[in-house]
Design a protein around this motif. Structure first.
Motif, mmCIF file in Angstrom:
data_model
loop_
_atom_site.group_PDB
_atom_site.id
_atom_site.type_symbol
_atom_site.label_atom_id
_atom_site.label_comp_id
_atom_site.label_asym_id
_atom_site.label_seq_id
_atom_site.Cartn_x
_atom_site.Cartn_y
_atom_site.Cartn_z
ATOM 1 N N ARG A 169 -1.286 -11.455 -10.404
ATOM 2 C CA ARG A 169 0.063 -11.957 -10.143
ATOM 3 C C ARG A 169 0.533 -11.435 -8.778
ATOM 4 N NH1 ARG A 169 0.979 -9.268 -15.043
ATOM 5 N NH2 ARG A 169 2.433 -7.928 -13.894
ATOM 6 N N GLY A 170 1.591 -12.046 -8.297
ATOM 7 C CA GLY A 170 2.105 -11.656 -6.989
ATOM 8 C C GLY A 170 2.421 -10.182 -6.872
ATOM 9 N N ASP A 171 2.998 -9.605 -7.931
ATOM 10 C CA ASP A 171 3.372 -8.198 -7.851
ATOM 11 C C ASP A 171 2.186 -7.257 -8.025
ATOM 12 O OD1 ASP A 171 2.903 -8.646 -10.536
ATOM 13 O OD2 ASP A 171 4.813 -7.834 -11.241
ATOM 14 N N GLN A 172 0.991 -7.822 -8.214
ATOM 15 C CA GLN A 172 -0.218 -7.013 -8.375
ATOM 16 C C GLN A 172 -1.160 -7.115 -7.179
ATOM 17 O OE1 GLN A 172 -1.568 -9.019 -11.928
ATOM 18 N NE2 GLN A 172 -0.777 -7.408 -13.266
ATOM 19 N N VAL A 173 -0.856 -8.004 -6.232
ATOM 20 C CA VAL A 173 -1.803 -8.285 -5.150
ATOM 21 C C VAL A 173 -2.075 -7.052 -4.304
ATOM 22 C CG1 VAL A 173 -2.183 -9.589 -3.031
ATOM 23 C CG2 VAL A 173 -1.330 -10.745 -5.049
ATOM 24 N N ALA A 174 -1.050 -6.339 -3.910
ATOM 25 C CA ALA A 174 -1.246 -5.177 -3.042
ATOM 26 C C ALA A 174 -2.159 -4.154 -3.707
ATOM 27 C CB ALA A 174 0.090 -4.540 -2.681
ATOM 28 N N ALA A 175 -1.939 -3.895 -4.982
ATOM 29 C CA ALA A 175 -2.791 -2.942 -5.698
ATOM 30 C C ALA A 175 -4.212 -3.465 -5.812
ATOM 31 C CB ALA A 175 -2.213 -2.656 -7.081
ATOM 32 N N ALA A 176 -4.364 -4.784 -6.038
ATOM 33 C CA ALA A 176 -5.695 -5.374 -6.167
ATOM 34 C C ALA A 176 -6.485 -5.264 -4.861
ATOM 35 C CB ALA A 176 -5.591 -6.839 -6.587
ATOM 36 N N LEU A 177 -5.788 -5.302 -3.737
ATOM 37 C CA LEU A 177 -6.459 -5.228 -2.435
ATOM 38 C C LEU A 177 -6.781 -3.794 -2.031
ATOM 39 C CD1 LEU A 177 -4.495 -7.975 -0.488
ATOM 40 C CD2 LEU A 177 -6.859 -8.094 -1.302
ATOM 41 N N GLY A 178 -6.123 -2.833 -2.652
ATOM 42 C CA GLY A 178 -6.484 -1.432 -2.469
ATOM 43 C C GLY A 178 -6.477 -0.966 -1.027
ATOM 44 N N ASP A 179 -7.629 -0.461 -0.580
ATOM 45 C CA ASP A 179 -7.762 0.130 0.748
ATOM 46 C C ASP A 179 -7.753 -0.913 1.863
ATOM 47 O OD1 ASP A 179 -8.143 2.502 2.348
ATOM 48 O OD2 ASP A 179 -10.249 1.908 2.630
ATOM 49 N N LEU A 180 -7.716 -2.198 1.496
ATOM 50 C CA LEU A 180 -7.768 -3.268 2.491
ATOM 51 C C LEU A 180 -6.410 -3.563 3.129
ATOM 52 C CD1 LEU A 180 -10.089 -5.797 0.626
ATOM 53 C CD2 LEU A 180 -10.700 -4.346 2.574
ATOM 54 N N VAL A 181 -5.348 -2.998 2.559
ATOM 55 C CA VAL A 181 -4.026 -3.304 3.109
ATOM 56 C C VAL A 181 -3.401 -2.068 3.743
ATOM 57 C CG1 VAL A 181 -3.433 -5.354 1.774
ATOM 58 C CG2 VAL A 181 -3.098 -3.111 0.752
ATOM 59 N N SER A 182 -2.964 -2.237 4.972
ATOM 60 C CA SER A 182 -2.232 -1.189 5.679
ATOM 61 C C SER A 182 -0.781 -1.209 5.208
ATOM 62 C CB SER A 182 -2.286 -1.449 7.184
ATOM 63 O OG SER A 182 -1.684 -2.709 7.486
ATOM 64 N N GLU A 183 -0.005 -0.265 5.681
ATOM 65 C CA GLU A 183 1.407 -0.199 5.266
ATOM 66 C C GLU A 183 2.153 -1.466 5.654
ATOM 67 O OE1 GLU A 183 5.396 2.625 5.806
ATOM 68 O OE2 GLU A 183 3.502 3.163 6.783
ATOM 69 N N VAL A 184 1.907 -1.975 6.857
ATOM 70 C CA VAL A 184 2.628 -3.173 7.292
ATOM 71 C C VAL A 184 2.241 -4.373 6.442
ATOM 72 C CG1 VAL A 184 0.941 -3.834 9.082
ATOM 73 C CG2 VAL A 184 3.328 -4.527 9.310
ATOM 74 N N ASP A 185 0.987 -4.436 5.983
ATOM 75 C CA ASP A 185 0.567 -5.542 5.127
ATOM 76 C C ASP A 185 1.086 -5.392 3.705
ATOM 77 O OD1 ASP A 185 -0.723 -7.155 6.958
ATOM 78 O OD2 ASP A 185 -2.662 -6.163 6.715
ATOM 79 N N THR A 186 1.135 -4.179 3.219
ATOM 80 C CA THR A 186 1.740 -3.946 1.900
ATOM 81 C C THR A 186 3.190 -4.396 1.896
ATOM 82 O OG1 THR A 186 0.278 -2.065 1.475
ATOM 83 C CG2 THR A 186 2.284 -2.199 0.169
ATOM 84 N N ASN A 187 3.902 -4.125 2.967
ATOM 85 C CA ASN A 187 5.303 -4.533 3.071
ATOM 86 C C ASN A 187 5.453 -6.048 3.151
ATOM 87 O OD1 ASN A 187 6.104 -1.856 3.030
ATOM 88 N ND2 ASN A 187 6.200 -1.678 5.263
ATOM 89 N N ALA A 188 4.408 -6.728 3.649
ATOM 90 C CA ALA A 188 4.457 -8.192 3.761
ATOM 91 C C ALA A 188 4.218 -8.885 2.429
ATOM 92 C CB ALA A 188 3.421 -8.671 4.779
ATOM 93 N N LEU A 189 3.591 -8.170 1.487
ATOM 94 C CA LEU A 189 3.222 -8.784 0.209
ATOM 95 C C LEU A 189 4.379 -8.726 -0.783
ATOM 96 C CD1 LEU A 189 -0.469 -7.632 -0.166
ATOM 97 C CD2 LEU A 189 0.353 -9.996 -0.226
ATOM 98 N N THR A 190 5.413 -9.489 -0.472
ATOM 99 C CA THR A 190 6.579 -9.551 -1.348
ATOM 100 C C THR A 190 6.943 -11.010 -1.607
ATOM 101 O OG1 THR A 190 8.096 -9.466 0.553
ATOM 102 C CG2 THR A 190 7.499 -7.370 -0.494
ATOM 103 N N ASP A 191 7.641 -11.223 -2.701
ATOM 104 C CA ASP A 191 8.269 -12.503 -3.023
ATOM 105 C C ASP A 191 7.295 -13.674 -2.922
ATOM 106 O OD1 ASP A 191 10.644 -11.040 -3.344
ATOM 107 O OD2 ASP A 191 11.108 -11.215 -1.221
ATOM 108 N N ALA A 192 7.700 -14.746 -2.226
ATOM 109 C CA ALA A 192 6.933 -15.991 -2.224
ATOM 110 C C ALA A 192 5.555 -15.819 -1.602
ATOM 111 C CB ALA A 192 7.708 -17.076 -1.476
#
Length: 289
Positions: A169-192
Motif C-alpha cells: 500500500r502507499g503507506d508501506q512503500v518507503a519501508a518496502a524500499l528500505g535502503d533504496l530511499v534517501s531522506e528526500v525520497d522518503t519525504n516524497a513518498l506521501t499521499d497520491a
C-alpha cells in the motif's frame, strides 16, 4: 488499458492519456513497473501539447514475455505502437530503468524520435570508469549481483521479493524500499504519489517476474546499441540524493552521450526529481517537437 497485437504475435499492453491531437510523449517507466500514469505527469505533458503514451514492457502485466530481449528491443515495440496510433514523430522520456530504453529510442529511431530525456537513468553496466554499484542501496547491490550471476539466481532473488510488492500500500512503500530511499525520497513518498507508486509495483508483479527479470538481465548485458551513435537531442536529469541509481550514473551519461544537455541537482533524489522537475523536463522536450 489497451492491448496491441505485435507482428511477432506478442501482445503489448499500453495506455494513452492527454490531448488527442497532442504529439506523443512515450514514457518508459522504471524497474519493476507496468503501464501506469501519474495524473500530474499527464497534466504537465498536456500543458505543452503532448499526450502521454506508456507501455508494460514485455513480461509485465498484460504484455507477453520476450525472453532474451535487449534494451534495444524496445525500439521495434515503440515503432509498432506509434504506427498503430498513426504518429510519425514523438518525444520520449525514461525514468530509472526506463532511461536506457529512452536512449535506445533516441539512438535507433533518429528523425522519428525528436528528442529524449532520462530521469535518474541507469548507465551501461560495463561503462568504462564507472563503479556501477557504488552508492546503491543494499537491495540493488544484491539484486544486480544476482543478475550478473545469471537467470536462475536472479529469478530466485526476485521471487523472494514478490510478496512484499504484490500487496503493498502507499503507506508501506518507503519501508518496502528500505535502503533504496534517501531522506528526500522518503519525504516524497506521501499521499497520491505513494499510492501511485504502490499501484505500479502491484501491477509490475501481477503476472510474475518475467518482465522484472528480463529488464535486469538486459541492463547488465550489452544494450544492443552504442551511445556514441546518438544524434537525437538528449537531456540528462539526475539527483545527487539517489540511492537507486547513484549520482555517478548521471555524471557518466552526461560525459558520454554526445551533445547532451545536463541537469545535475545536488538536492534531489530518485523519486523527488520526478515530482519537482517533470514540468521543466517536458517543457525542454517540447522545444524539439
Amino acid at each position: 488499458m489497451t492491448i496491441l497485437s505485435l507482428p511477432d504475435g506478442r501482445s503489448l499492453e499500453y495506455l494513452v492519456d492527454g490531448p488527442a491531437d497532442g504529439l506523443p510523449l512515450v514514457l518508459h517507466n522504471g524497474t519493476p513497473s507496468a503501464a501506469s500514469l501519474y495524473p500530474p505527469i499527464v497534466t504537465a505533458a498536456a500543458r505543452h501539447g503532448l499526450r502521454v503514451v506508456t507501455t508494460s514492457r514485455p513480461g509485465y502485466a498484460g504484455s507477453t514475455p520476450q525472453p532474451g530481449r535487449t534494451v534495444a528491443s524496445v525500439a521495434a515495440d515503440v515503432t509498432a505502437l506509434l504506427d498503430a496510433l498513426g504518429a510519425d514523430r514523438f518525444l520520449t522520456v525514461g525514468w530509472s530503468g526506463g532511461g536506457p530504453h529512452a536512449l535506445a529510442c533516441a539512438t535507433l529511431l533518429p528523425g522519428r524520435c525528436a528528442a529524449a530525456a532520462t530521469i535518474a537513468g541507469v548507465a551501461p553496466y560495463d561503462a568504462e570508469g564507472l563503479d556501477w554499484s557504488a552508492g546503491m542501496g543494499a537491495e540493488n547491490v544484491e539484486e544486480f549481483g544476482a543478475a550478473v550471476a545469471g537467470p536462475e539466481p536472479l529469478s530466485a532473488y526476485l521471487e523472494s521479493q514478490v510478496p512484499a510488492l504484490a500487496g503493498v500500500r502507499g503507506d508501506q512503500v518507503a519501508a518496502a524500499l528500505g535502503d533504496l530511499v534517501s531522506e528526500v525520497d522518503t519525504n516524497a513518498l506521501t499521499d497520491a504519489f505513494a499510492d501511485y507508486t504502490a499501484g505500479m509495483f502491484r501491477a509490475a508483479v501481477s503476472s510474475g517476474i518475467a518482465g522484472w527479470r528480463d529488464d535486469d538481465l538486459a541492463f547488465v548485458r550489452d544494450w544492443g546499441f552504442d551511445l556514441a551513435d546518438v544524434e537525437t537531442p538528449v537531456a540528462i536529469w539526475q539527483g545527487a540524493q539517489d540511492r537507486m541509481v547513484p549520482f555517478d550514473h548521471g555524471r557518466w551519461l552526461a560525459a558520454h552521450v554526445p551533445g547532451a544537455t545536463v541537469h545535475l541537482d545536488e538536492a534531489e533524489g530518485h523519486l523527488s526529481l520526478v515530482i519537482t522537475a517533470f514540468d521543466d523536463i517536458v517543457a525542454d522536450l517540447a522545444t524539439h517537437r
